[in-house]
Design a protein around this motif. Structure first.
Motif, short mmCIF file in Angstrom:
data_model
loop_
_atom_site.label_atom_id
_atom_site.label_comp_id
_atom_site.label_asym_id
_atom_site.label_seq_id
_atom_site.Cartn_x
_atom_site.Cartn_y
_atom_site.Cartn_z
N PHE A 1 0.62 -1.11 0.04
CA PHE A 1 -0.12 0.00 -0.02
C PHE A 1 0.73 1.22 0.03
O PHE A 1 0.58 2.20 -0.88
N MET A 2 1.82 1.10 0.79
CA MET A 2 2.63 2.54 1.04
C MET A 2 3.47 2.64 -0.30
O MET A 2 3.95 3.74 -0.82
N ARG A 3 3.99 1.60 -0.78
CA ARG A 3 4.75 1.81 -1.92
C ARG A 3 4.18 2.37 -3.18
O ARG A 3 4.66 3.03 -3.89
N HIS A 4 2.89 2.05 -3.24
CA HIS A 4 2.18 2.61 -4.32
C HIS A 4 1.35 4.16 -4.09
O HIS A 4 1.13 4.76 -4.82
N ALA A 5 0.98 4.07 -2.76
CA ALA A 5 0.21 5.12 -2.31
C ALA A 5 0.87 6.15 -1.56
O ALA A 5 0.40 7.35 -1.47
N GLY A 6 2.13 5.92 -1.16
CA GLY A 6 2.70 6.78 -0.32
C GLY A 6 3.04 8.26 -1.12
O GLY A 6 2.70 9.20 -0.62
N PRO A 7 3.58 8.31 -2.03
CA PRO A 7 3.45 9.47 -2.86
C PRO A 7 1.94 10.21 -2.99
O PRO A 7 2.11 11.39 -2.94
N LEU A 8 0.92 9.53 -3.17
CA LEU A 8 -0.31 10.10 -3.50
C LEU A 8 -1.03 10.61 -2.16
O LEU A 8 -1.56 11.69 -2.35
N VAL A 9 -0.37 10.10 -0.90
CA VAL A 9 -1.33 10.91 0.08
C VAL A 9 0.13 11.66 0.54
O VAL A 9 0.19 12.06 1.84
N GLY A 10 1.28 11.96 -0.04
CA GLY A 10 2.23 12.50 0.26
C GLY A 10 2.01 13.80 0.79
O GLY A 10 2.77 14.60 1.94
N MET A 11 1.20 14.85 0.21
CA MET A 11 0.88 16.08 0.50
C MET A 11 0.45 16.04 1.89
O MET A 11 1.18 16.80 2.85
N PRO A 12 -0.61 15.64 2.19
CA PRO A 12 -1.39 15.81 3.46
C PRO A 12 -0.54 15.28 4.49
O PRO A 12 -0.13 15.87 5.71
N PHE A 13 0.34 14.19 4.43
CA PHE A 13 1.18 13.67 5.35
C PHE A 13 2.35 14.68 5.61
O PHE A 13 2.98 14.82 6.65
N SER A 14 3.10 15.11 4.67
CA SER A 14 4.32 16.01 4.96
C SER A 14 3.50 17.28 5.75
O SER A 14 4.22 17.65 6.61
N LEU A 15 2.44 17.78 5.30
CA LEU A 15 1.90 18.87 5.87
C LEU A 15 1.76 18.49 7.43
O LEU A 15 1.69 19.17 8.39
N GLU A 16 1.09 17.43 7.70
CA GLU A 16 0.77 17.15 8.93
C GLU A 16 2.16 16.69 9.86
O GLU A 16 2.23 17.24 10.86
N GLY A 17 3.28 16.38 9.41
CA GLY A 17 4.47 16.37 9.88
C GLY A 17 4.62 17.66 10.49
O GLY A 17 4.97 18.13 11.68
N PHE A 18 4.36 18.77 9.91
CA PHE A 18 4.87 20.00 10.15
C PHE A 18 3.74 20.37 11.29
O PHE A 18 4.42 21.09 12.22
N ALA A 19 2.44 20.23 11.11
CA ALA A 19 1.39 20.64 12.08
C ALA A 19 1.81 19.75 13.18
O ALA A 19 1.67 20.66 14.49
N PHE A 20 2.33 18.73 13.36
CA PHE A 20 2.56 18.04 14.53
C PHE A 20 3.76 18.68 15.26
O PHE A 20 3.80 18.82 16.40
N PHE A 21 4.74 18.89 14.44
CA PHE A 21 6.06 19.56 15.04
C PHE A 21 5.65 20.91 15.73
O PHE A 21 6.15 20.98 16.86
N LEU A 22 4.82 21.50 15.03
CA LEU A 22 4.31 22.98 15.72
C LEU A 22 3.62 22.73 17.10
O LEU A 22 3.64 23.45 17.90
N GLU A 23 2.74 21.71 17.05
CA GLU A 23 1.87 21.38 18.00
C GLU A 23 2.73 21.12 19.26
O GLU A 23 2.39 21.30 20.40
N ALA A 24 3.88 20.17 18.98
CA ALA A 24 4.66 19.84 20.10
C ALA A 24 5.30 21.05 20.66
O ALA A 24 5.54 21.16 21.87
N ILE A 25 6.02 21.61 19.67
CA ILE A 25 6.92 23.07 20.24
C ILE A 25 5.88 23.95 21.03
O ILE A 25 6.40 24.24 21.97
N PHE A 26 4.56 24.09 20.51
CA PHE A 26 4.01 25.17 21.18
C PHE A 26 3.20 24.56 22.49
O PHE A 26 3.11 25.41 23.55
N LEU A 27 3.29 23.31 22.67
CA LEU A 27 2.76 22.67 24.01
C LEU A 27 3.96 22.78 25.10
O LEU A 27 3.74 23.24 25.96
N GLY A 28 5.06 22.57 24.28
CA GLY A 28 6.47 22.77 25.13
C GLY A 28 6.29 24.25 25.80
O GLY A 28 6.48 24.55 26.85
#
Lengths: 463, 337
Positions: free
Chosen positions: A83-110
């Motif tokens: 699944f990830m091999r074929h769909a990874g890039p197709l859901v790449g945009m939301p997952f990449s953005l999610e990475g940043f959102a989660f980063f910021l969430e963790a930083i601001f919680l700190g």
């Protein structure tokens, strides 16, 4: 246990575990913002105390969510490499953005947790608001990826030498396999803003708010029964119940939008949810009962005439496609999907009732004198989380046998790794222990919340 | 107009991004893991004080530091999906063990921090310390297996594996010990700066020197193990004068960092330790020889279409505009402790 079932069980367990902490990470910061904002306005120390106490619980639960979320991001590949091999890039945009959102969430919680006495008051409130915003964004983005699995689109693929442009899920040639296709072009925004995204994300965010607000209200209601004069717990109920009620009202509204989306884009899932076997006009709604795929009938259900047509198309005589419109090998497990759906709706209705009553009486300041109602509120605390788990069961089990609807079957995606029962067992034990310890730790903090006597003596700050 | 040919190729950009994320992860979260190692090895009259300094250093930032690993995973499956599928299939066992370690460690840390200050809750500290020690070894095993060239791909880029032989070999485990020692070294140097009591600083100073010695020894063992276990890597790392020069520079920086510690120049030692880690990561990249799976899968061959890589690269650049100042703010707050 067969390998596929073991993988699905572990995925369900990990998602089911993480989603509790994810919902808390989205909604608790909203409650903290409410308390912090009230503290700024009225300078009532109880509000500040509430924000501090809620922050403590949030810090514990957020950490568990952070590590269980990490486990999930790996498990996508550990369990479903194809699944990830074929769909990874197709859901790449939301997952990449999610990475940043989660980063910021963790930083601001700190920043929020450790900045109470080190940041200016406005910067501190800003950090808290950012935790809420980033938590919500992160949740919505993960759901965008999940929604794509329900309504995949946004790419061009060469299938058997022919180029197909998948502008909508319907453009995919029936019977073609994504694993055998070559994805040549990706339109990340079209993939991200797939038809299921907005209804699914809206429904989930509202559900998280309602579930968490009610759970917190329930805990404070239980404590108020022991100490009815306690201003700390009263204020908590006054802050949480309006949010819980607003969420409980918004849940059926967003749920209705989701149902109408399903009727249009995922009719098979809707038919499975409603145990609706036969395509008909003026279709009735079945509540409860056990659907039997062999006899194509549901036994023991309550039948409400025409209601399904109304819910699906806002027209009592609209035709609703039943399971008979689809090949039998495409049907999801019917009993689980249908009963989970009914459980979700049932919990939602109960929440609406309880929060409406609680909110009304809290506003009139009479809730505190009704131990019976406080007890009901306390017992209602888990309702929202039960609804969330049931809702995710509906959308995940209701998508089977597909991992990407119409494009890749779950059985195609699973890892070839043998002995899948072993890690499953290990994770069952791990999550059981973590869940139990977490509950015990929260219980400890709840039972150490300030008493009326401490509040009166102004000692609560040090309690 | 930008000349497209003058820009680095997108797969190279993503290879570099993954490396940067791993590098920052090593420098930040790596040190958080190392802190757990020193919690486990806390000894002597200042045992409790040592643990307090460690907890204070990890407290507000470990969750944020930890997200770099998630970024590595996401970038890998977005940009190089066949490599991601191959690694997560063949290295299933050490990865699951690593995940359990990560989960237990994070949970145990909050349980200890937020539980009652005395009594049985504090035993979670042991779980935290042990899992902090085991997890970096497993991370090193995974990195070692990836760079050993043991992962074999079939013609359709699907991994051919028995799920065991790729990682149950001397070279990955030597790399595991290297990663553990490196994290412990980094943590001890940071803790020298964070501690304000001279006796405590001495405690961490001794530990730092010991960790860097272990690191050097493990690096030697890994080099020997790579002759058999990762021949391509051995060739790249020891086959040319330039490679030997790089080894010598790394060793020199490591020695200078130790010398700075011995002279109590803690901030200088920290800067040199960061340079040392940077050189180690750079050496790892060089040994990868521009490939994802050595001898099997190149960057361009594994890359997703440019139509997803370009927009994601832009999104990452824009995201960094938020991320960098936010991180700076958090670190400044922590430094004011």
């Amino acid at each position: 246990m067969p390998n596929l079932l073991a993988a699905r069980t572990l995925m369900a367990l990990s998602l089911g575990f993480h989603i509790v902490f994810a919902a808390i990470g989205m909604a608790m910061p909203v409650l903290m913002v409410l308390a912090e904002a009230r503290w700024r306005r009225h300078r009532d120390p109880i509000d500040k105390l509430l924000a501090q106490r809620w922050a403590k619980g949030t810090a514990i639960l957020f950490a568990i969510g952070a590590v269980s979320g990490t486990a999930l991001s790996f498990e996508l590949g550990l369990l479903w490499p194809t699944f990830m091999r074929h769909a990874g890039p197709l859901v790449g945009m939301p997952f990449s953005l999610e990475g940043f959102a989660f980063f910021l969430e963790a930083i601001f919680l700190g920043l929020y947790l450790y900045g109470r006495d080190r940041l200016g008051p406005r910067a501190h409130l800003f950090a808290c608001a950012m935790v809420a915003v980033c938590g919500m964004a992160s949740g919505a983005l993960v759901i965008a990826a999940n929604a794509w699995m329900n309504t995949p689109q946004g790419f061009d693929a060469r299938i058997g030498g022919v180029l197909h442009s998948i502008q909508s899920p319907e453009d995919w040639p029936v019977g073609a396999r994504l694993a055998a296709a070559e994805v040549v072009e990706i339109r990340p925004w079209q993939a991200m803003f797939n038809p299921a995204f907005l209804t699914q994300a809206g429904h989930m965010l509202v559900a998280a708010l309602a579930a968490v607000a009610l759970a917190v209200a329930g805990v404070h209601a239980a404590m108020l029964r022991r100490d009815p004069e306690n201003g700390f717990h009263r204020r908590a109920l006054q802050l949480t119940l309006p949010l819980a009620l607003a969420g409980a009202v918004a849940m059926p509204v967003t749920g209705d939008l989701a149902a109408k989306h399903l009727a249009k884009h995922q009719p098979l899932k809707l038919a499975a949810m409603e145990a609706h076997f036969h395509t008909e006009r003026g279709a009735g709604l079945l509540v409860g009962g056990l659907p039997d795929a062999e006899t194509r009938a549901t036994t023991g259900a309550l039948h409400l005439p025409k209601l399904l047509s109304i819910l699906a198309f806002a027209d009592p005589d609209a035709e609703v496609r039943g399971l008979d419109a689809f090949d039998r090998d495409q049907w999801p497990p019917l009993a689980v999907t249908h009963l989970a759906f009914d459980l979700m709706v049932g919990c939602g209705m109960a929440m609406l009732l309880v929060t409406a009553l609680g909110w009304w009486l809290a506003r009139r300041e009479t809730l505190w004198r009704r131990p019976g109602l406080l007890r009901v509120l306390a017992w209602s605390a888990p309702l929202g989380f039960v609804a969330i788990e049931a809702g995710w069961t509906v959308t995940e089990v209701g998508r089977q046998p597909w991992i990407i609807r119409g494009m890749m079957r779950t059985a195609e995606a699973v890892t070839p790794m043998p002995h899948r029962g072993v890690p499953l067992l290990a994770f069952v034990v791990l999550y059981a222990v973590l869940g139990a310890v977490c509950a015990a730790l929260l219980r400890y903090h709840v039972f150490h919340s300030p008493t009326t006597a401490q509040l009166a003596a102004g000692e609560a700050d040090h309690a | 107009m930008l000349d497209a040919a003058a820009l680095p190729a997108l797969p190279t950009v993503f290879g570099a991004l993954i490396t940067v994320a791993l590098w920052v992860y090593a420098l930040t979260a790596g040190a958080d893991f190392g802190g757990g190692v020193w919690d486990l090895l806390a000894r002597g009259p200042r045992k409790d004080a040592q643990r307090q300094v460690i907890a204070r250093a990890i407290g507000p930032i470990w969750e944020a530091n930890h997200v770099w690993l998630i970024l590595v995973v996401v970038l890998l499956f977005v940009a190089f999906p066949p490599a991601f599928a191959a690694i997560l299939t063949a290295l299933h066992v050490p990865l699951v063990a690593m995940l359990m370690g990560i989960t237990l460690r994070g949970a145990a840390f909050v349980f200890r921090s937020y539980g009652p200050a005395t009594g049985p809750w504090q035993r979670w500290g042991t779980v935290f310390a042990v899992s902090s020690t085991v997890t970096p070894i497993l991370l090193g095993v995974v990195l070692g297996a990836v760079s050993s060239g043991a992962l074999q791909l079939g013609p359709d880029l699907t991994v051919q594996t028995d799920f065991v032989s790729e990682w149950l070999a001397p070279f990955p485990w030597a790399l595991g010990v290297m990663v553990l020692a490196l994290f412990a070294w980094l943590a001890a140097v940071y803790l020298c700066v964070a501690a304000d009591d001279p006796d405590l600083q001495d405690d961490f100073r001794r530990r730092a020197v010991a960790a860097n010695l272990v690191f050097g020894a493990a690096a030697g063992v890994a080099a020997l193990a790579s002759i058999q276990g990762a021949p391509h890597r051995f060739q790249v790392r020891f086959g040319s004068a330039r490679a030997w020069l790089m080894q010598a520079v790394t060793a020199l920086v490591a020695l200078l960092a130790v010398a700075a510690l011995l002279r109590r120049l803690f901030r200088l030692a920290r800067a040199l330790a960061v340079v040392q880690v940077t050189l180690v990561v750079a050496a790892w990249v060089v040994a990868q020889d521009g490939q994802l799976l050595v001898g099997q899968l190149g960057l361009a061959q594994a890359a997703a279409p440019a139509s997803i890589l370009a927009p994601v690269a832009v999104a990452l650049a824009l995201g960094s505009l938020l991320l960098v100042p936010a991180f700076a703010w958090l670190y400044r707050l922590q430094a004011r402790h």
